[in-house]
Design a protein around this motif. Structure first.
Motif, PDB file in Angstrom:
ATOM      1  N   TYR A  70       2.662  -2.104  -6.267  1.00  5.68           N
ATOM      2  CA  TYR A  70       1.262  -1.719  -6.159  1.00  5.68           C
ATOM      3  C   TYR A  70       0.496  -2.698  -7.044  1.00  5.68           C
ATOM      4  N   ASP A  91       3.006  -4.291   5.399  1.00  2.00           N
ATOM      5  CA  ASP A  91       1.694  -4.554   4.800  1.00  2.00           C
ATOM      6  C   ASP A  91       1.043  -5.813   5.357  1.00  2.00           C
ATOM      7  N   ARG A 107       7.522   3.028   2.223  1.00  2.00           N
ATOM      8  CA  ARG A 107       7.581   2.344   3.515  1.00  2.00           C
ATOM      9  C   ARG A 107       8.083   0.912   3.325  1.00  2.00           C
ATOM     10  N   LYS A 137       0.832  -1.198   0.000  1.00  2.00           N
ATOM     11  CA  LYS A 137       0.000   0.000   0.000  1.00  2.00           C
ATOM     12  C   LYS A 137       0.870   1.252   0.000  1.00  2.00           C
ATOM     13  N   ASP A 138       2.165   1.099   0.319  1.00  2.00           N
ATOM     14  CA  ASP A 138       3.080   2.224   0.447  1.00  2.00           C
ATOM     15  C   ASP A 138       4.469   1.771   0.004  1.00  2.00           C
TER      16      ASP A 138
END
Length: 126
Positions: free
Chosen positions: A54, A113, A15, A11-12
């Protein structure tokens, strides 16, 4: 059929990159590619590579229930270092380093995640 790579949804990306940069550094690995939607890392001695991306379909990334990726460490100290690096870089503990009933020495953790991983070795007899 040999496994070529494992890819986790994220999602990031930034990170996730911090987390995997730290984990892969413990194995001497580094990034082999990076762009705005995905990043990949390889081990110096070959074997399956690791990537984060992603999701292509545009849906939110989610973890697989019952899915785990295991990283073979050289020794117990490396297991402890990988686990510490995981926790210091946004991961969460799923089982601290220690001996397991199956004869392995292992530590379990999740990436930022929620993807489950472990680092393990087969201890040598003294």
């Amino acid at each position: 059929m040999p496994v070529a790579h494992v890819t986790f949804g994220t999602k990031d990306l930034e990170r996730g990159a911090r987390f995997y940069d730290a984990i892969m550094a413990e194995f001497g690995g580094d990034r082999t590619f990076a762009h705005d939607k995905a990043i990949g890392w390889s081990f110096p001695d070959g074997g399956p590579s690791i990537g984060i991306t992603y999701p292509f379909d545009g849906e939110p990334a989610n973890r697989g229930n019952g899915t785990m990726f295991a990283l073979m460490a050289a020794n117990e100290d490396m297991v402890r270092r990988v686990h510490a690096a995981a926790l210091a870089n946004g991961g969460s503990c799923e089982g601290p380093p220690g001996p397991r009933a199956n004869g392995f020495y292992a530590a379990y953790f999740r990436d930022p995640d929620g993807n489950k991983m472990n680092a393990f070795c087969v201890p040598t007899e003294a």
